[in-house]
Motif scaffolding. Structure first.
Motif, PDB file in Angstrom:
ATOM      1  N   LYS A  80       3.886   1.582  -1.047  1.00  0.00           N
ATOM      2  CA  LYS A  80       4.596   1.741  -2.325  1.00  0.00           C
ATOM      3  C   LYS A  80       3.716   2.384  -3.377  1.00  0.00           C
ATOM      4  O   LYS A  80       4.117   3.319  -4.074  1.00  0.00           O
ATOM      5  CB  LYS A  80       5.075   0.369  -2.824  1.00  0.00           C
ATOM      6  N   THR A  81       2.484   1.865  -3.497  1.00  0.00           N
ATOM      7  CA  THR A  81       1.595   2.393  -4.541  1.00  0.00           C
ATOM      8  C   THR A  81       1.228   3.846  -4.245  1.00  0.00           C
ATOM      9  O   THR A  81       1.151   4.673  -5.149  1.00  0.00           O
ATOM     10  CB  THR A  81       0.308   1.555  -4.664  1.00  0.00           C
ATOM     11  N   LYS A  86       4.200   6.226  -5.025  1.00  0.00           N
ATOM     12  CA  LYS A  86       4.658   6.318  -6.419  1.00  0.00           C
ATOM     13  C   LYS A  86       4.315   7.678  -7.014  1.00  0.00           C
ATOM     14  O   LYS A  86       5.170   8.374  -7.575  1.00  0.00           O
ATOM     15  CB  LYS A  86       3.995   5.201  -7.227  1.00  0.00           C
ATOM     16  N   ASP A  88       0.837  -1.206   0.000  1.00  0.00           N
ATOM     17  CA  ASP A  88       0.000   0.000   0.000  1.00  0.00           C
ATOM     18  C   ASP A  88       0.864   1.245   0.000  1.00  0.00           C
ATOM     19  O   ASP A  88       0.618   2.203  -0.746  1.00  0.00           O
ATOM     20  CB  ASP A  88      -0.892   0.030   1.263  1.00  0.00           C
TER      21      ASP A  88
END
Lengths: 143, 235
Positions: free
Chosen positions: B198-199, B202, B196
């Protein structure tokens, strides 16, 4: 009142008609104006048509005298006359060039820096320090 | 008499009908008086047995109390306070860089994402930049800087709500002796939460990369030096 000729006088800037002053407080703080008439030992009539200062009586303690004088200005001149003489003397340009005005501008800039700007300034100072130190070390070595 | 004025004490300038017109009471809807509800039965007739007791008796539905306090106790005053949603400072908008002032990550500069329903702010480091995970933070322990990251069009996943950050319920209090003395096993950070993070980061990292030095700025810690006074600093 013209400046006295005495050589022992420690004063260089006089309160006189035509003296360009910097306003230190109030809504016009930081603006230039000219002394048009002396009212009494406390107040003068000032006017700054080119700098946005309305014609008004002003206490000396709220003013700072600059080294500039509008010598051509007559006592109790009206605002259009003051404007004409001010423009002709080019005092504003001379003021902006002076170290005093530039120091004021620099301090104003420094006080208004944001947190990110202060960080970027720190990075630049570090870069400059590095360049200077490297050059200094090199010069020392070759000396 | 708000819409009226007094000619003399207790004597209004406008008459009753004039006042009616001035106040616009003709606009008021007249609700038909509600039909009075059938009064609740206070007594009940019960049949009782026993030869000498009579066949029925009228009994009250609720009995009188058997105990009365000796002193009259004053009833507490009604609480009329209403809870309102926490107001978000006008200087805090999605993408604002905030300086955390308290907690585990004090001094860190983080990016604000959105305000959660409970009133707390959802922020992220981003994690790769300064180690601050997606986290909740209280508005009062934060300085809002004037620096903003362009998060236009960023839709923060709705899964990040107050329930997402709730601590798991504490399990068995009375552990076994063996378990007490065992060296604490390394708690593994749940892989789905890491994904979670990481996304979410981004898009934020992409926006941060657009401004030069901004990533370095977010990685640096805030501190005061000699001569710096928070009330005179512009953030």
């Amino acid at each position: 009142m013209s400046a006295p000729q005495s050589s022992e006088s420690t004063f260089k800037r006089y309160v006189e008609v035509g003296r360009v002053v910097l306003i230190s407080d109030g809504p016009c703080a930081g603006k230039l104006a000219t002394i048009v008439e002396i009212i009494d030992h406390n107040r003068a009539l000032i006017d700054g048509p080119l700098t946005g200062v309305p014609r008004q009586s002003f206490a000396y303690r709220r003013l700072v005298l600059t080294p500039f004088v509008l010598t051509k200005l007559t006592r109790a001149a009206s605002t259009p006359i003051v404007k004409k003489v001010f423009e002709a003397s080019d005092v504003l340009a001379k003021w902006e060039k002076s170290a005093w005005a530039q120091r004021r501008a620099a301090m104003e800039k420094r006080r208004s820096t944001s947190d990110f700007e202060r960080f970027e300034i720190m990075l630049l100072k570090k870069q400059r320090r590095r360049v200077v130190q490297l050059a200094g070390a090199k010069a020392k070595k070759s000396a | 008499m708000a819409r009226n004025s007094e000619v003399s004490p207790h004597i209004g300038k406008l008459s009753k009908s004039q006042l009616f017109a001035k106040k616009g009471l003709y606009k008021r809807k007249h609700a038909a008086p509600a039909a009075a509800p059938a009064p609740a039965a206070t007594t009940v007739t019960k049949t009782i047995g026993g030869k000498a007791n009579g066949t029925s008796r009228v009994l009250p539905v609720t009995r009188a109390p058997a105990f009365y306090p000796s002193d009259d106790v004053r009833a507490p005053k009604l609480n009329r306070k209403t809870l309102k949603p926490t107001k978000l400072r006008s200087t805090i908008t999605p993408g604002t860089v905030l300086i955390l002032l308290a907690g585990r990550f004090r001094g860190k500069r983080v990016v604000f994402l959105k305000q959660l329903e409970g009133g707390l702010l959802l922020v992220t480091g981003p994690f790769k930049v300064n180690g601050v995970p997606v986290r909740r933070v209280n508005q009062t322990y934060v300085i809002a800087t004037s620096t903003k990251v362009d998060l236009a069009g960023l839709e923060v996943d709705a899964k990040f709500n107050d329930a997402y950050f709730a601590k798991p319920a504490a399990n068995n209090r009375a552990g076994t002796e063996a378990a007490f003395f065992k060296d604490g096993e390394k708690k593994v950070f749940p892989a789905d939460k890491a994904a979670d993070q990481k996304t979410l980061d981004k898009a934020v990292l992409a926006a941060v990369a657009k401004t030069p030095n901004l990533a370095k700025y977010l990685g640096a810690t805030f501190g005061l030096t000699n001569g710096q006074y928070p009330h005179l600093l512009k953030f």
